[in-house]
Design an enzyme around this catalytic site. Structure first.
Site, short mmCIF file in Angstrom:
data_model
loop_
_atom_site.label_atom_id
_atom_site.label_comp_id
_atom_site.label_asym_id
_atom_site.label_seq_id
_atom_site.Cartn_x
_atom_site.Cartn_y
_atom_site.Cartn_z
N ASP A 155 73.31 3.00 21.57
CA ASP A 155 74.36 2.03 21.88
C ASP A 155 73.83 0.65 21.49
O ASP A 155 72.76 0.52 20.87
CB ASP A 155 74.81 2.13 23.35
CG ASP A 155 73.79 1.56 24.33
OD1 ASP A 155 72.66 1.21 23.91
OD2 ASP A 155 74.11 1.47 25.53
N MET A 204 71.42 7.47 27.97
CA MET A 204 71.40 8.37 26.81
C MET A 204 70.83 9.73 27.19
O MET A 204 71.35 10.77 26.78
CB MET A 204 70.57 7.76 25.67
CG MET A 204 71.23 6.63 24.94
SD MET A 204 72.80 7.12 24.22
CE MET A 204 72.63 6.67 22.53
N HIS A 256 54.69 20.52 26.90
CA HIS A 256 55.04 21.18 28.16
C HIS A 256 56.54 21.43 28.33
O HIS A 256 56.93 22.41 28.95
CB HIS A 256 54.58 20.32 29.35
CG HIS A 256 53.11 20.39 29.58
ND1 HIS A 256 52.51 19.94 30.73
CD2 HIS A 256 52.10 20.85 28.79
CE1 HIS A 256 51.20 20.12 30.66
NE2 HIS A 256 50.93 20.67 29.48
N ARG A 293 53.20 29.72 30.05
CA ARG A 293 53.89 29.40 31.31
C ARG A 293 54.96 28.32 31.11
O ARG A 293 55.95 28.27 31.84
CB ARG A 293 52.89 28.97 32.38
CG ARG A 293 52.17 27.66 32.12
CD ARG A 293 51.10 27.37 33.17
NE ARG A 293 50.49 26.06 33.01
CZ ARG A 293 49.55 25.75 32.11
NH1 ARG A 293 49.12 26.68 31.25
NH2 ARG A 293 49.04 24.53 32.06
C1 RB5 Z 1 74.24 -1.17 28.39
O1 RB5 Z 1 74.25 -2.48 28.87
C2 RB5 Z 1 73.25 -0.35 29.19
O2 RB5 Z 1 73.79 0.00 30.42
C3 RB5 Z 1 72.88 0.89 28.41
O3 RB5 Z 1 72.32 0.51 27.20
C4 RB5 Z 1 71.84 1.82 29.03
O4 RB5 Z 1 70.73 1.14 29.45
C5 RB5 Z 1 72.35 2.77 30.01
O5 RB5 Z 1 71.61 3.60 30.54
#
Ligand code: RB5
Length: 159
Positions: free
Chosen positions: A11, A74, A101, A135
């Site tokens: 993003d 993310m 791991h 494991r």
């Molecule tokens: C965007 O401002 C921010 O929330 C995003 O980049 C991220 O850190 C979310 O986990």
């Protein structure tokens, strides 16, 4: 498995780091599909995390790298995609262990947290490290089994 075909997504909070990592990966000979974003405008991280994670889940890429402001959003979004094991890492040691791991097939970084040189070293450590198996296979297998098992909340229900 040695990963050669990668997918990258970010993003606005991670786009600079993503662009730098994509540049270094391509210079190092990796094939990288960049699903965006491609500029500083504010976007929604799940759109890019899920697009990239679906490439990995479908076999269109061997692995993937993600970046947002912290790497947290993310990684959470990518891990909703079945067969994706995304590790949010800050250090080289975490990059290595995510492969050894956890058999992670994606990494997530925080563009506002981790500097590009550290992120690159962690990414290389992940790419250069083989899964330990044994494991660890058993443990990762338990997660994979849970995500599709009848009785797991949400499994079998329409989306
Ligand atoms: C965007 O401002 C921010 O929330 C995003 O980049 C991220 O850190 C979310 O986990």
């Amino acid at each position: 498995m040695k990963m050669r075909r990668l997918v990258a997504g970010a993003d606005h909070g991670g786009v600079e780091l993503k662009d730098e990592l994509v540049r270094r990966l391509r210079d190092a000979g990796y094939e990288v599909e960049d699903v965006g974003t491609h500029g500083p405008d504010s976007v929604h991280y799940p759109d890019y995390a899920i697009a990239a994670a679906e490439r990995v889940a479908s076999g269109g890429a061997d692995g993937g790298v993600l970046a947002c402001g912290t790497g947290i959003g993310m990684s959470i979004a990518a891990n909703k995609v079945k067969r994706v094991f995304c590790a949010k890492v800050n250090t080289v040691e975490e990059g290595r262990l995510a492969a050894e791991h956890n058999h992670a097939n994606m990494l997530a970084f925080g563009g506002r947290i981790t500097d590009p040189d550290t992120a690159w070293s962690a990414l290389k450590a992940w790419l250069d490290t083989d899964p330990a198996g044994g494991r660890h296979d058993l443990r990762v297998g338990k997660i994979a089994e849970y995500e599709t098992a009848p009785g797991t909340p949400g499994v079998g229900e329409p989306r």
